[in-house]
Design an enzyme around this catalytic site. Structure first.
Site, mmCIF file in Angstrom:
data_model
loop_
_atom_site.group_PDB
_atom_site.id
_atom_site.type_symbol
_atom_site.label_atom_id
_atom_site.label_comp_id
_atom_site.label_asym_id
_atom_site.label_seq_id
_atom_site.Cartn_x
_atom_site.Cartn_y
_atom_site.Cartn_z
ATOM 1 N N CYS A 74 20.587 18.641 22.642
ATOM 2 C CA CYS A 74 19.332 18.493 23.382
ATOM 3 C C CYS A 74 18.821 17.055 23.300
ATOM 4 C CB CYS A 74 18.275 19.428 22.809
ATOM 5 S SG CYS A 74 18.705 21.175 22.898
ATOM 6 N N ARG B 250 17.216 20.742 27.480
ATOM 7 C CA ARG B 250 17.749 21.835 26.679
ATOM 8 C C ARG B 250 19.229 22.054 26.911
ATOM 9 N NH1 ARG B 250 16.976 28.010 26.404
ATOM 10 N NH2 ARG B 250 17.354 28.289 24.201
ATOM 11 N N LEU B 251 19.955 22.134 25.802
ATOM 12 C CA LEU B 251 21.333 22.600 25.775
ATOM 13 C C LEU B 251 21.289 23.938 25.056
ATOM 14 C CD1 LEU B 251 24.347 22.190 26.246
ATOM 15 C CD2 LEU B 251 24.450 21.055 24.021
ATOM 16 N N ILE C 143 22.228 26.996 23.066
ATOM 17 C CA ILE C 143 23.236 27.423 22.109
ATOM 18 C C ILE C 143 22.882 28.826 21.615
ATOM 19 C CG2 ILE C 143 24.371 26.922 19.909
ATOM 20 C CD1 ILE C 143 24.947 24.798 22.016
#
Length: 101
Positions: A2, A54-55, A57
């Site tokens: 992120c 945002r990534l 996970i």
């Protein structure tokens, strides 16, 4: 991973309109799209702006940031994972804290 961005406009007497400050922080997070292609969020409060890319996970559907406490008094954005979040959540829930995600 992120990405986070933000600023505090220290010249409060000449504070640009909220729309302008929002455009600035959106430009900052837009420049980091590669850091978090799964979403973005922005908060403008007074002279402060926070942005997040945002990534996803974990907490894939409800983990948007920046995030506020239940009373909307404090806002935070962070990059990282809290590995023992289950234990922390259990302890804080027992103390009466309410979680929204």
């Amino acid at each position: 991973m992120c990405g986070i961005a933000g600023f505090v406009h220290i010249d409060y007497a000449n504070l640009p309109p909220a729309e302008t400050r929002l455009a600035w922080v959106k430009a900052m997070t837009g420049a980091m799209r590669h850091r978090g292609p799964d979403g973005d969020g922005h908060v403008i409060e007074g002279p402060t702006a926070l942005g997040h890319r945002r990534l996803s996970i974990i907490d894939l559907s409800t983990g948007g940031q920046p995030m506020a406490d239940a009373a909307d008094l404090a806002v935070v954005t962070f990059n990282g994972e809290i590995y023992n979040y289950r234990e922390i959540k259990r302890d804080l829930t027992a103390k009466g804290y309410v979680f929204r995600t």
